[in-house]
Design an enzyme around this catalytic site. Structure first.
Site, mmCIF file in Angstrom:
data_model
loop_
_atom_site.group_PDB
_atom_site.id
_atom_site.type_symbol
_atom_site.label_atom_id
_atom_site.label_comp_id
_atom_site.label_asym_id
_atom_site.label_seq_id
_atom_site.Cartn_x
_atom_site.Cartn_y
_atom_site.Cartn_z
ATOM 1 N N GLY A 35 0.789 -1.243 0.000
ATOM 2 C CA GLY A 35 0.000 0.000 0.000
ATOM 3 C C GLY A 35 0.812 1.280 0.000
ATOM 4 N N ASP A 106 -4.631 2.658 11.022
ATOM 5 C CA ASP A 106 -6.028 2.335 11.333
ATOM 6 C C ASP A 106 -6.095 1.881 12.796
ATOM 7 O OD1 ASP A 106 -8.766 1.868 10.541
ATOM 8 O OD2 ASP A 106 -8.318 -0.244 10.288
ATOM 9 N N LYS A 134 -6.772 7.201 10.706
ATOM 10 C CA LYS A 134 -8.152 7.063 11.187
ATOM 11 C C LYS A 134 -8.085 6.878 12.702
ATOM 12 C CE LYS A 134 -9.773 3.987 7.627
ATOM 13 N NZ LYS A 134 -10.588 2.781 7.334
ATOM 14 N N VAL A 156 -11.404 3.346 2.490
ATOM 15 C CA VAL A 156 -10.960 4.080 1.308
ATOM 16 C C VAL A 156 -10.019 3.240 0.441
ATOM 17 C CG1 VAL A 156 -11.273 6.408 2.244
ATOM 18 C CG2 VAL A 156 -9.149 5.181 2.723
#
Ligand code: IMP
Ligand code: MG
Length: 182
Positions: A35, A106, A134, A156
């Protein structure tokens, strides 16, 4: 949620911040596959310091299947908390200034695991750059020193972020509504 222009502007700002903080020093960017690959490549081009790259691969053991009773579909991407190393570093981080680059912070389980692993190398410094944060989802007390955007609790995709390995190539960051069951 975030346009390619907004992302580019913010990534340039983060690069300038890192360049100021490490002025006159060398650094190593450690990206978390897969990612962070796009974020790292854009970020690094805004850091005109002596720099090298490395990548680390991790995988969360088994994501839970979507629970019908969870309307937000959280369970689809709730990690069970067990992180496994799939690719180790290629070089030692001893006495290096390390910037750990991640797409999104996260629950914090992944970065908590990785930062412990990297600290064992006894780097001179270790800082985290996360494009997205987040904070409402956090389970582990971990913070990034460089955060691109603080976002609400939405799933997302794009700019490196995936859903079941897809959508990483979207230039913008988009909310995935009603994620289909894997
Ligand atoms: P954590 O261990 O819960 O902090 O999760 C970090 C990892 O979960 C990230 O590296 C992503 O791979 C994945 N993740 C968490 N939220 C999202 C999201 O909204 N979209 C895509 N991947 C996510
Ligand atoms: Mg991921």
């Amino acid at each position: 949620m975030l346009s390619r222009d907004a992302i580019a502007k913010r990534v340039a700002e983060l690069g300038a911040e890192i360049s100021r903080d490490f002025s006159g020093q060398s650094i190593i960017f450690v990206g978390v596959l897969k990612g962070a690959a796009i974020f790292l490549s854009d970020l690094a081009r805004h850091v005109p310091l002596d720099a090298t790259f490395d990548f680390i691969g991790v995988s969360s053991y088994g994501n839970r299947p979507i629970a019908k009773e969870d309307p937000a579909g959280h369970a689809a991407w709730d990690s069970l908390g067990e992180v496994r190393l799939t690719k180790d570093l290629d070089q030692s981080l001893a006495d290096r200034n390390v910037i750990l680059v991640e797409d999104i912070l996260d629950t914090g389980l992944t970065l908590n695991y990785i930062s412990k692993l990297l600290r064992a190398h006894q780097p001179r410094s270790l800082r985290i750059a996360a494009l997205l944060d987040k904070p409402s989802r956090r389970k582990m007390p971990i913070e990034a020193q460089y955060v691109g955007f603080t976002i609400p609790d939405e799933y997302v995709v794009g700019y490196g972020l995936d859903y079941a390995e897809r959508y990483r190539n979207l230039p913008d960051i988009c909310v995935l509504q009603n994620p289909p069951a894997l």
